[in-house]
Scaffold this active site. Structure first.
Site, PDB file in Angstrom:
ATOM      1  N   ARG A  55     -10.714  13.325   5.588  1.00 22.09           N
ATOM      2  CA  ARG A  55      -9.638  13.526   4.621  1.00 22.09           C
ATOM      3  C   ARG A  55      -9.796  14.915   4.020  1.00 22.09           C
ATOM      4  NH1 ARG A  55     -11.729   8.258   3.412  1.00 22.09           N
ATOM      5  NH2 ARG A  55     -10.228   6.583   3.798  1.00 22.09           N
TER       6      ARG A  55
ATOM      7  N   LYS B 228     -13.566   7.953  -0.464  1.00 24.90           N
ATOM      8  CA  LYS B 228     -12.948   7.368  -1.654  1.00 24.90           C
ATOM      9  C   LYS B 228     -13.959   6.521  -2.415  1.00 24.90           C
ATOM     10  CE  LYS B 228      -8.209   7.198   0.143  1.00 24.90           C
ATOM     11  NZ  LYS B 228      -7.058   6.318   0.466  1.00 24.90           N
TER      12      LYS B 228
ATOM     13  N   HIS C 218      -3.903  15.886   6.990  1.00 19.76           N
ATOM     14  CA  HIS C 218      -3.880  14.482   7.389  1.00 19.76           C
ATOM     15  C   HIS C 218      -3.343  14.306   8.802  1.00 19.76           C
ATOM     16  CE1 HIS C 218      -5.186  10.949   5.227  1.00 19.76           C
ATOM     17  NE2 HIS C 218      -4.273  10.234   5.840  1.00 19.76           N
TER      18      HIS C 218
ATOM     19  N   ARG D 276      -6.265  14.379  10.931  1.00 15.44           N
ATOM     20  CA  ARG D 276      -6.966  13.088  10.844  1.00 15.44           C
ATOM     21  C   ARG D 276      -6.285  12.076  11.775  1.00 15.44           C
ATOM     22  NH1 ARG D 276     -10.319   9.823   7.475  1.00 15.44           N
ATOM     23  NH2 ARG D 276      -9.352   7.897   6.702  1.00 15.44           N
TER      24      ARG D 276
ATOM     25  N   HIS E 252     -12.175   3.580   6.802  1.00 12.51           N
ATOM     26  CA  HIS E 252     -11.200   2.591   6.337  1.00 12.51           C
ATOM     27  C   HIS E 252     -11.916   1.325   5.876  1.00 12.51           C
ATOM     28  CE1 HIS E 252      -7.648   4.347   8.863  1.00 12.51           C
ATOM     29  NE2 HIS E 252      -7.811   4.964   7.718  1.00 12.51           N
TER      30      HIS E 252
ATOM     31  N   TYR F 147      -2.680   3.074  14.358  1.00 14.43           N
ATOM     32  CA  TYR F 147      -2.861   4.017  15.466  1.00 14.43           C
ATOM     33  C   TYR F 147      -2.689   3.349  16.817  1.00 14.43           C
ATOM     34  CZ  TYR F 147      -4.642   6.971  11.759  1.00 14.43           C
ATOM     35  OH  TYR F 147      -4.741   7.697  10.606  1.00 14.43           O
TER      36      TYR F 147
END
Length: 295
Positions: free
Chosen positions: A148, A172, A241, A244, A267, A276
């Protein structure tokens, strides 16, 4: 008796809602009232049930309204019935258990592998000097590791393990993960670090610095990525992104498992990564249509 006007006054004077919001609620509620009054059986706000609301939603979807539009109108109806129930104007809230349509997930934008190869393998793509070295390093880290934007900006020198070829990435909520990298990226980072050492003064902790020696900013990285990707693609989205997404798509196209890609991307759930698989299936479908003689 339940009236829309009373509810709109409540929004204006008790809830201090903007004129734009009040107007939006008025149109949604007026549309619903027009719908149930047109049905047989002389329905009113006091007599509509959840089936009527669901039928109304279905009629909007049949007309081609987007899920987000239907959900916004349903939200207005929910608010209206909560208001009416709190004032004893209706016996029950028919919208309470009504679920709106799921929003269709947009397929992520990504670059094709041949576009990335053209960008990374052509020396003329990169500016001379430190700026070109920094740009190439940023692009390759994002593409080879799937980071990210915030994760890239936050990288420190101590996060790079050349012995084990690993990056320690802080994602995150400060969750850390280990992302492997290859010999190409090692060479790129070492070349970049040699160039950074020539700067008059540079942040000692930060892996990536601007030409002024400060840790790279989000804005600088976004500008570098947009300028670099514009050399090989005409698509409108040219953000970090996108790289990514390109990383994840390339991994899956070349045999990586969904769980492996989930862990590399950081994730929480594999359901987030599944978007994806739709992208890779689109590619497979295109290959099939172009290659099969009867397709």
């Amino acid at each position: 008796m339940v009236t829309i006007d009373d509810f709109l006054d409540y929004l204006r004077f008790e809830r201090n809602r903007s004129p734009l919001t009040v107007d939006s609620y008025a149109k949604s509620l007026g549309g619903f009232q027009q719908y149930f009054e047109s049905r047989e059986g002389q329905l009113s706000w006091e007599t509509v049930d959840s089936d009527v609301i669901r039928d109304w939603m279905e009629s909007m979807m049949d007309k081609g309204d987007m899920a987000s539009t239907v959900n916004n109108r349903l939200s207005a109806v929910r608010s209206f019935f909560r208001y009416a129930l709190s004032r004893g104007l209706v016996d029950k809230d028919p919208a309470y258990n009504v679920v709106g349509p799921k929003k269709q997930k947009r397929l992520p934008s990504f670059l094709r592998e041949e576009e990335m190869d053209r960008l990374l393998d052509t020396e003329l793509m990169w500016p001379d000097g430190y700026e070109g070295c920094l740009a190439r390093t940023i692009i390759i880290i994002l593409y080879e590791c799937g980071l990210r934007l915030a994760e890239l900006v936050g990288l420190d020198n101590q996060d790079v393990d050349f012995v084990n070829h690993q990056l320690k990435v802080t994602g995150k909520r400060n969750k850390q993960r280990i992302v492997p990298f290859g010999a190409e990226l090692e060479a790129v980072i070492r070349d970049y670090q040699a160039a950074k050492a020539e700067l008059p003064s540079a942040d000692a902790a930060a892996l990536l610095c601007s030409s002024k020696g400060e840790r790279v900013s989000r804005t600088l990285v976004e500008r570098i990525v947009a300028q670099s990707l514009s050399l090989v693609t005409t698509q409108k989205k040219r953000s970090p992104h996108v790289l990514r997404h390109t990383f994840a798509t390339a991994m899956l196209n070349n045999g990586a498992s969904l769980e492996s890609v989930r862990r590399l991307l950081g994730h929480e759930s594999v359901s987030t990564t599944e978007i994806y698989t739709h992208t890779t299936f689109e590619q497979l479908s295109k290959v099939y249509r172009n290659a099969h003689p009867r397709a």
